[in-house]
Design an enzyme around this catalytic site. Structure first.
Site, PDB file in Angstrom:
ATOM      1  CE  LYS A   1      -2.757 -51.245 -31.910  1.00 45.52           C
ATOM      2  NZ  LYS A   1      -1.556 -51.955 -29.896  1.00 45.52           N
TER       3      LYS A   1
ATOM      4  CE1 TYR B   1      -1.716 -52.525 -34.841  1.00 48.52           C
ATOM      5  CE2 TYR B   1      -2.425 -50.073 -36.028  1.00 48.52           C
ATOM      6  CZ  TYR B   1      -1.698 -50.920 -34.973  1.00 48.52           C
ATOM      7  OH  TYR B   1      -0.613 -50.197 -33.974  1.00 48.52           O
TER       8      TYR B   1
END
Length: 255
Positions: A154, A150
């Site tokens: 990002k 994640y």
């Protein structure tokens, strides 16, 4: 003030959660809003609430290409693209993660943004006020133990945003990112539960960590993210590009 009346706005994963809040904030300032979502039930509910809605997977390039053709046929261009689609991905030490889960996180969190920008760019070039808003995260500027796919995806969003601001700036196309902190809702509830399981502690204890990681001592509201998206797309931000705007209550460490 915002000069978004009748602006043509497309939001991926816009039928529920943060995406829905973004859609409603744009609608509030007079924009025409088109949302996509893979969740048919959420899309049906959004359609019933008056939003133009298409069931489409932003992580599937052929579906994005077809959607761009549909939007172009109906609207003749696009003023604002909001790349909101994203998933939490797996939680755990990096050596325990399945490669398929890693790749799936990147497919939704960053590859979808590439597909949408690639296929909607010809529509944005028809606009007199083109703007791209990409959803990153506080995890896109800070490390986050147990959430490597994640966080890495990002960070990639921020890199893409800053690069496109340089690449597209000469054409007058602005590109910015939003980096939300923890936002209240079902998604963060799931993240907290998974983190509690990984740490062998309680949901209540991890919830306290998450609410305490910002100086304001609380979770963000989805409308906070919607307000930032509207600002970045508006005339008030006409000289703002290449920025990763934190909406995180001053978060300096992620748990």
């Amino acid at each position: 003030m915002f000069e978004l009346d009748d602006a043509r706005v497309l939001i991926t994963a816009g039928a529920a959660g943060i995406g829905r809040a973004i859609a409603e904030r744009f609608r509030h300032v007079g924009a025409r809003v088109w949302v996509t979502d893979v969740d048919e039930a959420a899309a049906t509910e959004a359609r019933g609430a008056g939003l133009r809605t298409t069931v489409s997977n932003a992580a599937a390039e052929d579906e994005v290409n077809a959607l761009a053709a549909e939007v172009n046929a109906e609207w003749g261009g696009l003023d604002v693209l909001v790349n909101n689609a994203g998933i939490a991905g797996p939680t755990g030490p990096v050596e325990t993660l399945e490669s398929a889960a890693w790749l799936s996180t990147f497919d939704v969190n960053i590859h979808s943004q590439f597909y949408c920008i690639k296929h909607f760019l010809p529509l944005l070039r028809k606009s007199e006020r083109p703007s791209i808003v990409n959803l990153s995260s506080a995890a896109g500027r800070l490390g986050m133990a147990g959430r490597s796919p994640y966080s890495a995806s990002k960070w990639a969003v921020v890199g893409l945003t800053k690069t496109l601001a340089i690449e597209l700036g000469p054409e007058g196309i602005r590109c910015n990112a939003i980096c939300p902190g923890a936002v209240g809702g079902p998604r963060i509830d799931g993240v907290i539960a998974a983190k509690a399981e990984m740490l062998g502690t309680t949901v209540a204890e991890v919830t306290e960590l998450y609410t305490g990681q910002s100086s304001l001592g609380k979770l963000a509201d989805a409308d906070d993210i919607g307000n930032m998206a509207v600002f970045l797309a508006s005339a008030m931000a006409s000289h703002v590009s290449g920025q990763a705007m934190a909406v995180d209550g001053n978060t300096e460490k992620l748990y």
